[in-house]
Design an enzyme around this catalytic site. Structure first.
Site, PDB file in Angstrom:
ATOM      1  N   LYS A  81       0.853  -1.126  -0.123  1.00  0.00           N
ATOM      2  CA  LYS A  81      -0.185  -0.070  -0.005  1.00  0.00           C
ATOM      3  C   LYS A  81       0.906   1.067  -0.031  1.00  0.00           C
ATOM      4  CE  LYS A  81      -3.832   1.933   2.972  1.00  0.00           C
ATOM      5  NZ  LYS A  81      -4.684   1.890   3.931  1.00  0.00           N
ATOM      6  N   SER A 161      -9.829   2.233   2.931  1.00  0.00           N
ATOM      7  CA  SER A 161      -8.878   2.918   1.962  1.00  0.00           C
ATOM      8  C   SER A 161      -7.907   1.905   1.281  1.00  0.00           C
ATOM      9  CB  SER A 161      -8.164   3.968   2.911  1.00  0.00           C
ATOM     10  OG  SER A 161      -7.297   3.337   3.866  1.00  0.00           O
ATOM     11  N   SER A 185      -9.834  -0.010   7.160  1.00  0.00           N
ATOM     12  CA  SER A 185      -9.565  -0.050   5.910  1.00  0.00           C
ATOM     13  C   SER A 185      -8.963  -0.934   5.348  1.00  0.00           C
ATOM     14  CB  SER A 185      -8.638   1.113   5.660  1.00  0.00           C
ATOM     15  OG  SER A 185      -9.360   2.444   5.383  1.00  0.00           O
TER      16      SER A 185
END
Ligand code: GLN
Length: 495
Positions: A81, A161, A185
């Site tokens: 990420k 997210s 997330s």
């Protein structure tokens, strides 16, 4: 099916066996995943592709293995990420304000994964500074889910997210990805994309080198296609780090050993307050099905009460923005990334922050500075901290009656791209089942357990006591076996 498409179907556990048995090399495994990632480019899951470096790293990995120096995850293709700082590799947090930022250091967690032998294919898209539930707030454009509703062409969100992470794991472009979870997330995008997402206990994984959103909530964790793979990843990601003062100095077990397949006698709590209005009836049905599966496997089901659940979202959306407003103060045009000139220093700050932050981030900074401001601190921030303690206390009491809790992960399946972008409250409601455990710092595991009538993945969540990821993983394994989730997204056929 050719050899390459088979390689992208393997779990990490299977791939490690195959690599050890010399059925294929890491170069072959990595090439197959690069090809699948290229095929999945319309999803916009990557912010930075690092395919050439990955091929080189795979060669080095094969050489290490040949010399008998294989790490725990030697040769496994993963994605990171783009909230984890990576040495020498652009890190954006999906924000314009970090333009051109190339960290001179590596986050502890991504460094540990590298040391374990993983091959990073690149940096994955996310909501800007991890603020969002749809991956729609990224400066680098939205991520599109690899899934479609049956008979429909409408683009759906992957959740957020960690939307890029979830989408590319589901699309078989990497075997696993890192995520971060501040209020859901990891778990919510895992549910939307039909994969496994594990948020460890706060303090289990180091936050050092992860771009901060809300420091008392942020936690890194793995996103994978099986519970065992999540355990394998966590083995390498977890551990005490003297560079993070909130990192816990407690032993890291072999989490895969928790997968005994046996939940007999275990007490599974079902919180009455999670029967929230607005939850899709299909998800409520799946929850009942999950309760039944665990009962059939020999677990004892107990009803528990978490009376302060209804205040969790309001509490989170005070505390998280408050911490964010403080953390994001550092982006001033001087130290990192973007600078938009002005006639005075103040004007430069204003111009930089106005141009560099997107609307959702600006909204959070405004809310955060408001609730921290002298006249309102007691009424909002202090009150929220008190309610946070009550929420944590609810869980503590519930865990006197049970070993884990079973709940839905998200109230609905994935929604359409841009569907909730102009309605922040509707977006925030996505976090209703994930935020309470974040506020209490507890571990949570999202497991894909079913499909909606229109063919979209639905997930259930298992919550556990602090630092008891093992029981969470054990129950997750049993749920995974019972659910036998084998559905694949449109973009999930491998290369
Ligand atoms: N959706 C939540 C938010 O927007 C959670 C985000 C996260 O866990 N990073 O804050």
């Amino acid at each position: 099916m050719n050899k390459m498409s088979k390689l992208t179907d393997l779990t990490i556990a299977e791939a490690l066996d195959g690599l050890a048995a010399k059925h294929f090399t890491s170069v072959e495994l990595t090439d197959a995943h690069i090809a699948a990632s290229e095929a999945a480019r319309p999803l916009n899951a990557y912010i930075t592709e690092n395919f050439d470096a990955a091929r080189e790293a795979a060669k080095a990995s094969d050489a290490r293995r040949a010399q008998g120096e294989a790490g725990a995850l030697e040769g496994i293709p993963v994605g990171i990420k783009d909230l984890f700082c990576t040495e020498g590799v652009r890190t954006t947090a999906a924000s314009h304000i970090l333009d051109g930022f190339i960290p001179p250091y590596e986050s502890t967690v991504s460094g540990k994964l590298k040391a374990a032998g993983t091959i990073s294919l690149g940096k994955l898209n996310l909501d800007e500074f991890a603020m969002g539930s749809s991956n729609g707030t990224s400066y680098h454009g939205p991520v599109i889910s690899p899934w479609k509703r049956t008979g429909s062409d409408v683009d759906l969100v992957p959740g957020g997210s960690s939307g890029g992470s979830a989408a590319i794991v589901a699309a078989r472009g990497v075997m696993a990805a890192t995520g971060t979870d501040t209020g859901g997330s990891i778990r919510q995008p895992a549910a939307f994309c039909g994969i496994v997402g594990l948020k460890p206990t706060y303090g289990r994984c180091s936050r050092w080198g992860i771009v901060a959103f809300a420091s008392s909530l942020d936690q890194a964790g793995p996103m994978t296609r099986s519970v065992k793979d999540a355990a394998l990843m966590l083995n390498s990601m977890a551990g005490f780090d003297p560079k993070d003062s909130t990192s816990a100095n407690i032993a890291v077990p072999d989490f895969t050993k928790a997968l005994t397949g046996d939940v007999r006698g275990l007490k599974v709590g079902v919180p009455a307050e999670y029967r929230v209005d607005g939850t899709s009836p299909e998800i409520v049905k799946l929850w009942d099905q999950g309760i039944d599966w665990l009962k059939q496997a020999g677990a004892e089901i107990v009803s528990v009460s978490l009376p302060h659940t209804k205040y969790a979202l309001a509490t989170y959306y005070i505390i998280a923005p408050a911490e964010a407003s403080a953390n994001l103060a550092r982006y001033d045009g001087v130290r990192f990334g973007l600078r938009v000139p002005g006639n005075t220093l103040d004007e430069m700050y204003e111009n930089t922050r106005a141009a560099g932050f997107g609307h959702e981030v600006q909204r959070r900074i405004l809310i955060g500075t408001y609730v921290l401001s002298a006249g309102y601190y007691d009424a909002y921030y202090l009150k929220a901290q008190k309610v946070r303690a009550l929420i944590a206390d609810d869980f503590k009491k519930a865990f006197e009656q049970c070993d884990v809790l079973l709940t839905p992960t998200a109230p609905t399946p994935a929604f359409g791209l841009n569907e909730k972008n102009d309605d922040p409250i509707a977006m925030y409601l996505n976090d209703v089942f994930t935020v309470p455990a974040s506020l209490a710092g507890l571990p949570g595991l999202a497991v894909p357990t079913g499909l909606s009538s229109d063919g979209l993945p639905l997930g259930l969540q298992i919550l556990g006591r602090p630092f008891d990821e093992e029981t969470v993983i054990r129950v997750g394994g049993v749920l995974e076996t019972a659910a036998a989730f084998t559905a694949r997204p449109t973009f999930g056929q491998g290369a």
